[in-house]
Structures are given as C-alpha cells and as structure tokens.
Design an enzyme around this catalytic site. Structure first.
Site, mmCIF file in Angstrom:
data_model
loop_
_atom_site.group_PDB
_atom_site.id
_atom_site.type_symbol
_atom_site.label_atom_id
_atom_site.label_comp_id
_atom_site.label_asym_id
_atom_site.label_seq_id
_atom_site.Cartn_x
_atom_site.Cartn_y
_atom_site.Cartn_z
ATOM 1 N N HIS A 67 -9.077 -37.112 5.250
ATOM 2 C CA HIS A 67 -9.248 -37.598 6.657
ATOM 3 C C HIS A 67 -8.613 -38.970 6.837
ATOM 4 O O HIS A 67 -9.304 -39.972 7.190
ATOM 5 C CB HIS A 67 -10.485 -37.805 7.129
ATOM 6 C CG HIS A 67 -11.307 -36.590 7.340
ATOM 7 N ND1 HIS A 67 -12.638 -36.462 7.297
ATOM 8 C CD2 HIS A 67 -10.990 -35.224 7.350
ATOM 9 C CE1 HIS A 67 -13.037 -35.072 7.204
ATOM 10 N NE2 HIS A 67 -11.915 -34.543 7.433
HETATM 11 C C1 LIG Z 1 -6.900 -30.025 3.017
HETATM 12 C C2 LIG Z 1 -7.322 -30.495 4.426
HETATM 13 C C3 LIG Z 1 -9.016 -30.064 4.843
HETATM 14 C C4 LIG Z 1 -9.315 -30.835 6.296
HETATM 15 N N1 LIG Z 1 -10.228 -30.412 6.893
HETATM 16 C C5 LIG Z 1 -10.608 -30.723 7.975
HETATM 17 C C6 LIG Z 1 -11.577 -30.065 8.725
HETATM 18 O O1 LIG Z 1 -12.358 -29.006 8.122
HETATM 19 N N2 LIG Z 1 -12.056 -30.534 9.984
HETATM 20 C C7 LIG Z 1 -11.238 -31.406 10.599
HETATM 21 O O2 LIG Z 1 -11.414 -31.855 11.636
HETATM 22 N N3 LIG Z 1 -10.351 -32.013 9.999
HETATM 23 C C8 LIG Z 1 -9.892 -31.534 8.481
HETATM 24 N N4 LIG Z 1 -9.010 -32.325 8.097
HETATM 25 C C9 LIG Z 1 -8.007 -33.397 8.749
HETATM 26 C C10 LIG Z 1 -7.086 -32.923 9.918
HETATM 27 O O3 LIG Z 1 -6.512 -31.729 9.710
HETATM 28 C C11 LIG Z 1 -6.020 -33.980 10.086
HETATM 29 O O4 LIG Z 1 -6.916 -35.266 10.360
HETATM 30 C C12 LIG Z 1 -5.418 -33.706 11.302
HETATM 31 O O5 LIG Z 1 -4.805 -32.440 11.249
HETATM 32 C C13 LIG Z 1 -4.233 -34.982 11.488
HETATM 33 O O6 LIG Z 1 -3.309 -34.542 12.549
HETATM 34 P P1 LIG Z 1 -2.095 -35.366 12.492
HETATM 35 O O7 LIG Z 1 -1.486 -34.931 13.914
HETATM 36 O O8 LIG Z 1 -2.312 -36.831 12.487
HETATM 37 O O9 LIG Z 1 -1.039 -35.063 11.485
HETATM 38 P P2 LIG Z 1 -0.591 -33.691 10.852
HETATM 39 O O10 LIG Z 1 -1.484 -32.568 11.506
HETATM 40 O O11 LIG Z 1 -0.582 -33.756 9.374
HETATM 41 O O12 LIG Z 1 0.826 -33.452 11.278
HETATM 42 C C14 LIG Z 1 1.906 -34.316 10.917
HETATM 43 C C15 LIG Z 1 3.114 -33.168 11.068
HETATM 44 O O13 LIG Z 1 4.441 -34.093 10.896
HETATM 45 C C16 LIG Z 1 5.202 -33.497 9.793
HETATM 46 N N5 LIG Z 1 6.366 -34.225 9.540
HETATM 47 C C17 LIG Z 1 5.924 -35.414 8.822
HETATM 48 N N6 LIG Z 1 7.002 -36.145 8.530
HETATM 49 C C18 LIG Z 1 7.974 -35.475 9.086
HETATM 50 C C19 LIG Z 1 9.499 -35.740 9.341
HETATM 51 N N7 LIG Z 1 9.902 -36.878 8.719
HETATM 52 N N8 LIG Z 1 9.991 -35.044 10.351
HETATM 53 C C20 LIG Z 1 9.382 -34.081 10.827
HETATM 54 N N9 LIG Z 1 8.348 -33.576 10.747
HETATM 55 C C21 LIG Z 1 7.607 -34.297 9.767
HETATM 56 C C22 LIG Z 1 4.306 -32.937 8.915
HETATM 57 O O14 LIG Z 1 5.031 -31.917 8.305
HETATM 58 C C23 LIG Z 1 3.113 -32.303 9.674
HETATM 59 O O15 LIG Z 1 3.374 -31.072 10.193
HETATM 60 C C24 LIG Z 1 -8.417 -31.853 6.824
HETATM 61 C C25 LIG Z 1 -6.998 -31.830 6.387
HETATM 62 C C26 LIG Z 1 -6.503 -31.600 5.280
HETATM 63 C C27 LIG Z 1 -5.317 -31.909 4.828
#
Ligand SMILES: Cc1cc2nc3c(=O)[nH]c(=O)nc-3n(C[C@H](O)[C@H](O)[C@H](O)COP(=O)(O)OP(=O)(O)OC[C@H]3O[C@@H](n4cnc5c(N)ncnc54)[C@H](O)[C@@H]3O)c2cc1C
Length: 539
Positions: free
Chosen positions: A474
């Site tokens: 997280h």
């Molecule tokens: C293994 C794991 C278990 C988890 N379990 C839970 C859970 O049970 N419940 C819960 O609520 N949360 C959980 N989380 C946390 C939650 O999933 C994240 O906090 C949330 O998904 C973050 O969202 P975000 O949009 O910030 O980033 P992300 O969802 O990580 O999205 C970022 C995206 O940007 C893309 N990206 C990055 N750099 C570039 C670039 N240069 N060009 C184009 N694309 C790019 C990536 O590939 C990715 O698809 C977990 C996370 C993980 C990894």
C-alpha cells in the site's frame, strides 16, 4: 525512429485503479476525446480473472513490475519486494481484492491539513457512487456504481478457527469494516463479481471500451510529459521500440501509481532541483516534494505449523482436493479458486484508549514466506497471520537511478526507521502470538515457525521484526496533496506551478489511510473526474 502526432482533450498516463475510473468518467461525454496509455498488456488472462491467479501474478514479469527497494540498515540490509500491477487494471488486477476504506478520521485529517473537500463527509458519496454493494444500499454503501463488492465465496475452515481465537482473546465481531465502526474481526468483503476478480478495468473500462471517443493504447510506456512554459502539452511514449508523441488540448493526467508517478515527473523535469541536476535532466520546475513522503503499511507475519492436515498445502491429498475445487469453480464459481488468500481478519486497537484501530489482521490458511514466492513452505501444514501497522511514522522516498525512462524507480522504503514503528511492531508480534495461543488453535497446534523461538524475549522479537518485517503493498504519498513546501499537488490535484497537469492516484494521499488502498484510490479518481470536468466546463 518514426513519430505519430495525435491530439486528444485528455491524456491519462497509467491504466490502473485511478486511470480506469478517469477514462470512464471523462469519456462519458462523447465530446471529450480521451486517450489512456498503459505500459502493460490487456487483462484478458485467467491469471487476472480467476482470483487464485494472484499466486501466479506475484511472480509474473508480464503483468507485474516486480520492483525491489534499496537495502537499508533499518531493515537489516534487506531489499524488499514491491509488486505492482503492469496490465490494464494496474495493481487492482493483481491485488488481494479486499474491500476496505480506512476510517472517517483518516479523511478528516486530510481536510485538517488544508485540503478542502477531502473530509469524510465530502468523500463518502464517492465511495458510494463507485460501488455496487451486493448487500444492498445503506448510509455507508451504494448499489449504483461499477465496482462490485461481494462476500467471499471460499471461506476456508481455518478462518473460522482464527475468528474463534480472536474472540477468545477478547476481540469483538464486526460484519462491516466500512460501516458505522471499523473495529472488530470478521470476514472481508471482496471486489469480485460472480466469483471473478472485479479489477478497476473490469468495473470501469470493459463496459465502455467501445466508446468512439476513448482510445486505449496498451504496451505503451510513457517516457516523459512534454512541457512548454510550465504548461503540459502532451506526452512522449514508447511502443515496440518506436517513440510517439500525443498532444493534450486540455490536460495530461498522471495515474502511474506511487512509484512511477514521481519518477515520470522527475524524468519530465519536475522535481527536486538537486536530484534532477545530478541526472542531467533539464529542470523545468523545481518541486522539492516530488518522491518524498513515501508511506507504506509495515507488516509482520507470524507463522505456525499445524500437526493436522487442516491447511492449504502442496501435498498429494491437497492436489486431489484441488481437482475438486477446479470442478467446483467451473460449475458454480465457488470454492478455493475464488479465494483472496486473506479471507478473515479485522481491525484492532493495540491499546484500548486509542480512538481508532491502529493494526490490521489478515489471516492466511497456509504457511507463508517471501510474499508466497517461496513455494517450498507450502509442503508444510500451517497458518499465517499478518499484522500491519496502519499509520506508520517512518517515511521513505522515490527517486531516480538515472535519466533512463526504462529503468525502475529507486525506492527507499525506510521502514522501521522511526523508533515508534519498531516498538509497535514488537507489540504486533505479541498480539499475534497471543491469538495463536488461544484454545481455538489447541487442536493440532504445531511449533512456531516465525518467530522460531517458543517464548521469545522482547529483544528476540525486535530482531525478528528487523529481519522479517515487510509491507502489504500500500505505498502512498510521493506526490502528496497540500499547500506546504513538500506538497506536489493542490486539493484539486493540479501540480503546483504547472498548468494542464494533474496527478490522480494513490501517490496524492498526504497520509496513509487505515485500511487497504484500492477503493480509496478509486474514490480519489472519481472525485478528481468531477473536478476536472467542472474546471473545463467553467473555463
Ligand atoms: C499484491 C498487491 C496486493 C494488494 N492488495 C490489496 C487489497 O486486497 N485491497 C486493496 O484495497 N488494495 C490492495 N492493494 C493496493 C491497491 O491495489 C493499490 O493501492 C491501487 O491499485 C493503486 O492504484 P493506482 O491507480 O495508484 O496505481 P496502479 O493501480 O498501480 O496503476 C498504475 C498504472 O500505471 C501504469 N504505468 C506506470 N508507469 C507507466 C508509464 N511510464 N507509462 C504508462 N503506464 C504506466 C502501471 O502499469 C499501472 O497499470 C494491493 C496491491 C498489490 C500490488
């Protein structure tokens, strides 16, 4: 290298939890031309759709960035594995699917830091409007949203043993961690639909992917945001070794997550001047806080062996059971293939006088080590209990190894660097050992695997924590929202000092919420979409 130029109103970088919501909301008006760029591939794979696929995703180079943090002395010089989703849906496509939100005071704290419109009463409508709660609507839940929230369909019997042990240790039941109060133990609700993972892509993107005004480009890695006179103009991205340029007539919205969003800002010349100069990146805008304020739920797992064949294990009898589970899943979308691995647990207070729970329990009916990547542990029967500290005081940072956009960001978690966190984690181990010692576990209790001592002293527990403490995926805070000198975005999520550029993802959280971070990120994106549309309607 050939270059194609195309213009959109909005360019969204990153198709993760936040990016999928924005793509949905911004393209709802057919007049808006929206482009979503994602480094990873599409999510058409059973690894993503079948919940148990999480085990394979943990180790998948194709769908997971598989970052590692820097070795640090506070963590016994260990590097720490930091998986992140690299696929449409982002980390919501590889996560454990637990649906929790944190407490009202988490958001009231954001507001008290000067972030107008981010108090609990302001954001609760966004949790509700993005959600389809299968239990029905209530003061806390909505049924009109896209993200399906369901009861688990697996329920391993050891989960009931854990809950019985927790009751014996004095903890109360709670059947809704997102309701009137967070404190208590019980079954987690999950982001699943009909026994399949409901990632942000499944919820917000699949139903609208045919919209003519939405362009989704996968396997496209954004190299930098193009800026002119402190105004975002567009992006440069690489696909199949070719560089392309897109221009944005209204906004570029950075949703690359807590590790990659600050990295991309710095690669684009926005960040701490010293850091940029060190890597010979032309400074477009000095912004000291980019990459700092990294916060993560620090976690410890205690593991106990079982003398009975009552847990999940890679044994011949377990394999036979698994064949039955596959059939059950194929026929009824039920059983162990729908597991989130963590089915039971809850939110507890380490001290009764606390206003909110400060620790989260997550129980796993198998022997767990190294994020489930050490498969040999699965030969042993046993069970594991995560205990994570919900509001750690240690702060890390994200920076650059060099100016190469294909290089991983440099991640310094700095966990346990604050002495209060170490003391709290020692308490967390004692809490877990107390739960494991309750009569509910008497039948078949074997020896303790982690920590290995029978009755460890405080010193031994401290050593165990330094050697084994990890996190629960997280990370937040590296482009924090606020008005102080380290803030990166304002409370409309616009990057300070730059126009036409917002950051919308988990990185904007000024402080870590006391719960899992997927639904809070989805809430942030839904609120951001309203702000973006309102700003362009009035401009
Ligand atoms: C293994 C794991 C278990 C988890 N379990 C839970 C859970 O049970 N419940 C819960 O609520 N949360 C959980 N989380 C946390 C939650 O999933 C994240 O906090 C949330 O998904 C973050 O969202 P975000 O949009 O910030 O980033 P992300 O969802 O990580 O999205 C970022 C995206 O940007 C893309 N990206 C990055 N750099 C570039 C670039 N240069 N060009 C184009 N694309 C790019 C990536 O590939 C990715 O698809 C977990 C996370 C993980 C990894």
């Amino acid at each position: 290298m050939s270059t194609i130029n195309t213009e959109f109103d909005y360019i969204i970088i990153g198709g993760g939890s936040a990016g999928c919501v924005l793509a949905n909301r911004l393209s709802a008006d057919s007049k808006n031309r929206v482009c979503l760029l994602e480094t990873g591939p599409n999510d058409k794979t059973p690894l993503v759709s079948i919940p148990i696929g999480i085990i394979g995703l943990m180790d998948s180079k194709k769908y997971n960035w598989m970052f590692n943090s820097q070795p640090e002395s506070s963590q016994h010089d260990r590097t720490i594995y930091c998986p992140r989703g690299k696929v449409l849906g982002g980390s919501s496509a590889v996560n454990a699917m637990l649906y929790t939100r944190g407490t009202p005071s988490d958001y009231d704290q954001w507001a008290s830091l000067g972030n107008e419109g981010w108090g609990y009463n302001d954001i609760l409508p966004y949790f509700k409007s993005t959600q389809h709660q299968e239990r029905g609507a209530s003061d806390f839940h909505g049924t009109e949203g896209e993200l399906n929230v369901a009861e688990g369909r697996s329920n391993h019997p050891l989960g009931e043993t854990l809950l019985a042990a927790c009751r014996q240790a004095g903890y109360q039941d709670n059947n809704d961690f997102n309701g009137a109060q967070q404190e208590g133990i019980g079954y987690y609700q999950v982001t699943q639909i009909n026994g399949e993972r409901c990632s942000a892509a499944r919820a917000f993107l699949h139903p609208i992917s045919q919209r003519q005004n939405l362009t989704i480009i996968t396997e496209a890695r954004v190299a930098r945001i193009q800026l002119e006179n402190k105004q975002a103009q567009g992006v440069e991205y690489q696909q199949k070794d070719k560089l392309h340029t897109l221009t944005a007539s209204k906004e570029v919205i950075l949703c690359a997550g807590t590790f990659c969003s600050p990295q991309l800002l710095m690669l684009s010349g926005i960040g701490p001047e010293e850091e940029l100069k060190q890597h010979r990146i032309p400074v477009k805008h000095h912004l000291a806080g980019v990459g700092s304020n990294l916060q993560e739920h620090i976690d410890i797992i205690t593991v106990n062996e079982s003398k009975k064949a009552n847990s999940v294990a890679l044994r011949p009898v377990g394999m036979v059971k698994m064949l039955k589970e596959i059939a059950l899943y194929m026929n009824q979308r039920k059983g162990f293939l729908t597991t989130s691995i963590v089915e039971t647990g809850g939110f507890i207070k380490s001290k009764p006088e606390l206003k909110d729970p400060d620790m989260q329990l997550q129980f796993i009916p198998l022997v767990m080590d190294d994020h489930g990547r050490k498969k040999s542990t699965l030969l042993t029967y046993g069970y594991s209990l995560h205990n994570c500290l919900l509001r750690p005081k240690s702060r890390g940072r994200v920076s650059l190894h060099n100016s190469d956009f294909l290089k991983d960001p440099k991640i310094e978690l700095n966990m346990l660097s604050h002495p209060d966190d170490l003391a709290a984690m020692v308490d967390a181990v004692k809490i877990n050992l107390n739960i494991f010692s309750q009569p509910a576990f008497d039948d078949g209790r074997g020896k303790s695997i982690f920590p290995h001592q029978k009755n460890p002293s405080d010193q031994e527990i401290e050593q165990f924590v330094r050697e084994k403490a990890n996190h629960v995926y997280h990370p937040v805070g590296t482009c924090k929202m606020g008005n102080d000198k380290d803030a990166v975005v304002n409370d409309r999520l616009q990057v300070h000092g730059i126009s036409g550029l917002r950051v919308v993802d988990a990185s904007i959280m000024p402080t870590l919420v006391g719960g899992n971070t997927n639904s809070p990120t989805i809430m942030i994106a839904a609120k951001a979409a309203d702000m973006i549309l309102a700003d362009h309607c009035s401009s």
